[in-house]
Design an enzyme around this catalytic site. Structure first.
Site, PDB file in Angstrom:
ATOM      1  N   VAL A   1     -46.796   5.137  12.875  1.00  0.00           N
ATOM      2  CA  VAL A   1     -45.819   6.186  13.185  1.00  0.00           C
ATOM      3  C   VAL A   1     -44.709   6.100  12.142  1.00  0.00           C
ATOM      4  CG1 VAL A   1     -44.185   7.086  14.884  1.00  0.00           C
ATOM      5  CG2 VAL A   1     -46.364   6.101  15.643  1.00  0.00           C
TER       6      VAL A   1
ATOM      7  N   HIS B   1     -39.235   1.572  13.116  1.00  0.00           N
ATOM      8  CA  HIS B   1     -39.191   0.908  14.408  1.00  0.00           C
ATOM      9  C   HIS B   1     -39.446  -0.586  14.256  1.00  0.00           C
ATOM     10  CE1 HIS B   1     -43.351   2.242  13.748  1.00  0.00           C
ATOM     11  NE2 HIS B   1     -43.751   1.254  14.539  1.00  0.00           N
TER      12      HIS B   1
ATOM     13  N   ARG C   1     -41.424   0.327  26.156  1.00  0.00           N
ATOM     14  CA  ARG C   1     -42.638  -0.488  26.137  1.00  0.00           C
ATOM     15  C   ARG C   1     -43.726   0.209  25.329  1.00  0.00           C
ATOM     16  NH1 ARG C   1     -42.038  -4.773  29.384  1.00  0.00           N
ATOM     17  NH2 ARG C   1     -40.420  -4.630  30.984  1.00  0.00           N
ATOM     18  N   ASP C   2     -44.421  -0.579  24.496  1.00  0.00           N
ATOM     19  CA  ASP C   2     -45.531  -0.055  23.697  1.00  0.00           C
ATOM     20  C   ASP C   2     -46.690   0.271  24.630  1.00  0.00           C
ATOM     21  OD1 ASP C   2     -47.926   0.008  21.915  1.00  0.00           O
ATOM     22  OD2 ASP C   2     -46.484  -0.621  20.402  1.00  0.00           O
ATOM     23  N   ILE C   3     -47.352   1.405  24.393  1.00  0.00           N
ATOM     24  CA  ILE C   3     -48.474   1.792  25.260  1.00  0.00           C
ATOM     25  C   ILE C   3     -49.758   1.042  24.917  1.00  0.00           C
ATOM     26  CG2 ILE C   3     -47.516   4.062  25.816  1.00  0.00           C
ATOM     27  CD1 ILE C   3     -49.532   5.257  23.796  1.00  0.00           C
TER      28      ILE C   3
ATOM     29  N   HIS D   1     -40.983  -3.898  16.291  1.00  0.00           N
ATOM     30  CA  HIS D   1     -41.799  -4.381  17.402  1.00  0.00           C
ATOM     31  C   HIS D   1     -41.167  -5.687  17.864  1.00  0.00           C
ATOM     32  CE1 HIS D   1     -45.431  -1.832  16.611  1.00  0.00           C
ATOM     33  NE2 HIS D   1     -44.895  -1.815  15.398  1.00  0.00           N
TER      34      HIS D   1
ATOM     35  N   ASN E   1     -43.298  -2.769  10.245  1.00  0.00           N
ATOM     36  CA  ASN E   1     -44.378  -2.409   9.323  1.00  0.00           C
ATOM     37  C   ASN E   1     -43.900  -1.273   8.427  1.00  0.00           C
ATOM     38  OD1 ASN E   1     -46.128  -4.206  10.702  1.00  0.00           O
ATOM     39  ND2 ASN E   1     -46.575  -2.636  12.207  1.00  0.00           N
TER      40      ASN E   1
END
Length: 112
Positions: free
Chosen positions: A95, A99, A28-30, A101, A86
């Site tokens: 980052v 990755h 999970r994204d923070i 999303h 991205n």
């Protein structure tokens, strides 16, 4: 190398994992941008999509397979979700570890 995602993979940085196998991990994204916001990453450090080679084709397929599985398990597969990658600064990458999303859980606007 000072990569936060590598730190998560190695277990030195805590995360809320929702999926893991030998080559992929998802958590999970923070700072979620949607009710469901999962980051799906390869365990192999690849800085950007521009750095993917033909040797990584099977790994890229695994990322998308993980996304499908996670969307199903989180109950957003039927209603719909978005996958975003991205690339570099102008593309919004923060980052530099490739990755995806996975965003869902609400009606997403834009990008029609």
């Amino acid at each position: 190398m000072d990569c936060v995602f590598c730190g998560i993979i190695e277990g030195g940085i805590p995360s809320n994992k929702v999926f893991e196998n030998d080559r992929v991990v998802a958590f999970r994204d923070i700072q979620p941008a949607a009710p469901v916001h999962i980051l799906i990453i390869p365990k192999k450090h690849i800085p950007t999509m521009n750095d993917v080679t033909s040797e990584d084709d099977a790994l890229m397929a695994e990322l998308f397979a993980a996304a499908r599985q996670i969307a199903g398990e989180l109950g957003i597969a039927e209603s719909g979700y978005r996958l975003v990658n991205n690339v570099n600064g102008d593309g919004g990458q923060v980052v530099y570890h490739l990755h995806l999303h996975l965003l869902g859980g609400t009606k997403l606007k834009g990008l029609n």
